[in-house]
Design a protein around this motif. Structure first.
Motif: not given
Ligand SMILES: Nc1ncnc2c1ncn2[C@@H]1O[C@H](COP(=O)(O)OP(=O)(O)O)[C@@H](O)[C@H]1O
Ligand SMILES: [Mg+2]
Length: 326
Positions: A30-37, A60-63, A305-313, A316-320
């Protein structure tokens, strides 16, 4: 005690001049999602923020579900938040050209008729070359200084550490090169009876390079400006990986910001009669959490927490963001 003593937000408040942050850890934690958040959060604090990926394989484009390849682009409609996937191929080609010029100059200087191409191939055919190109990209961005806050989504951390270790190696290497260049130069000056100073592009290049490296090292080891965060899951392998990294980083004098634990299954969402593999996983995570508290203690900054879906968009990022910066 098994609780967070300094949260991510508190850490940020305690380091108001923080400008460069990194997320390291095993692949897939989860490095990339944390970096995004983290980048989104910094932008929301009013800082013009750049999230840059120096990985040859970008995500990142995917995230962000937006194309951010090749130039910084505003993401998530957050007007101060820019994301940027650096074109490493392009950098490598440019570095090759640059090196070729230097080698050509040197061959001429040394009265050698050999073609530069063979040297260039052998100098650039090794994996360290790609890494150093990535490192150069990173410090270029830092030196350009067009943003208030930088988040680097680095390559899987063995490289990240080597990348930083490299600035020390570079300095040593350049030091040696400079010394022998100076000796050669003074010899030439002695032999040619004139006192006139010769122009020496290679020397200039080495001096400039040395300056850049020591400046980069200065920034990256300054614990007011820089912090490395480590992401782990409550599982043995990722824990072992970051334990090793953190020790290395301490050895290198690189500031450790703390640990983010990702992917915790919310126990209150698990029914007693849940499938066995789920119950087992919860029990396993609890055991590893004990270990995490024991090893990292006061360095734990957030538990996600482990979310119900992947972190994308954006959504989800704002939730993270809300979990990472409670
Ligand atoms: N807390 C989480 N809940 C659900 N999915 C997650 C969580 N954290 C990360 N992911 C997903 O796990 C995958 C790996 O995350 P990523 O940030 O790409 O890891 P890394 O950069 O460390 O390789 C991605 O698909 C991401 O969306
Ligand atoms: Mg990644």
């Amino acid at each position: 005690m098994n609780q967070i003593t300094e949260s991510m937000t508190q850490f940020m408040n305690n380091h108001p001049n923080l400008k460069y942050i990194f997320f390291g850890g095993k692949g897939g934690v989860g490095k990339t999602v944390m970096a995004g958040a983290a980048a989104l959060w910094a932008a929301k604090q009013g800082k013009k923020t750049l999230l840059a990926s120096t990985n040859p394989v970008h995500s990142l484009s995917n995230l962000f579900e937006q194309n951010v390849f090749g130039k910084p682009v505003v993401v998530c409609n957050e007007k101060l938040c820019y994301a940027f996937e650096i074109d490493t191929k392009d950098t490598i080609e440019r570095s090759k050209l640059e090196i070729k010029e230097k080698i050509n100059w040197f061959l001429k200087f040394a009265d050698l008729t050999t073609k530069a191409d063979d040297f260039v191939e052998s100098a650039t055919m090794n994996p360290a070359f790609e890494e150093s190109a990535m490192f150069e990209n990173m410090i270029d961005l830092m030196f350009k200084d067009e943003y208030d806050f930088y988040v680097f989504d680095t390559a899987p951390t063995a490289n990240a550490r080597r990348l930083l270790g490299m600035s020390k190696v570079y300095s040593l290497w350049v030091e040696k090169m400079l010394k022998s260049r100076e000796e050669a130069k003074s010899l030439r000056e002695l032999l040619s009876y004139t006192k006139k100073k010769e122009a020496d592009p290679l020397m200039d290049y080495l001096l400039n390079f040395k300056d850049r490296m020591s400046k980069a090292q200065g920034l990256l080891t300054n614990n007011e400006l820089t912090a490395f965060f480590f992401v782990t899951l409550p599982e043995s392998l990722p824990i072992a990986v970051i334990t090793r990294f953190i020790n290395w980083f301490y050895d290198f004098g690189i500031p450790v910001g703390g640990v983010v634990v990702n992917g915790i299954i919310q126990k209150n969402q698990v029914a007693e009669n849940a499938p066995e593999f789920v119950l087992n996983r919860v029990a396993m995570q609890e055991e590893h959490m004990e270990e995490i508290w024991k090893i990292f203690g006061n360095n734990v900054r957030a538990i996600i927490p482990l979310f119900e879906t992947e972190v994308k968009g954006a959504k989800m990022l704002n939730r993270l963001v809300d979990y990472l910066f409670v």
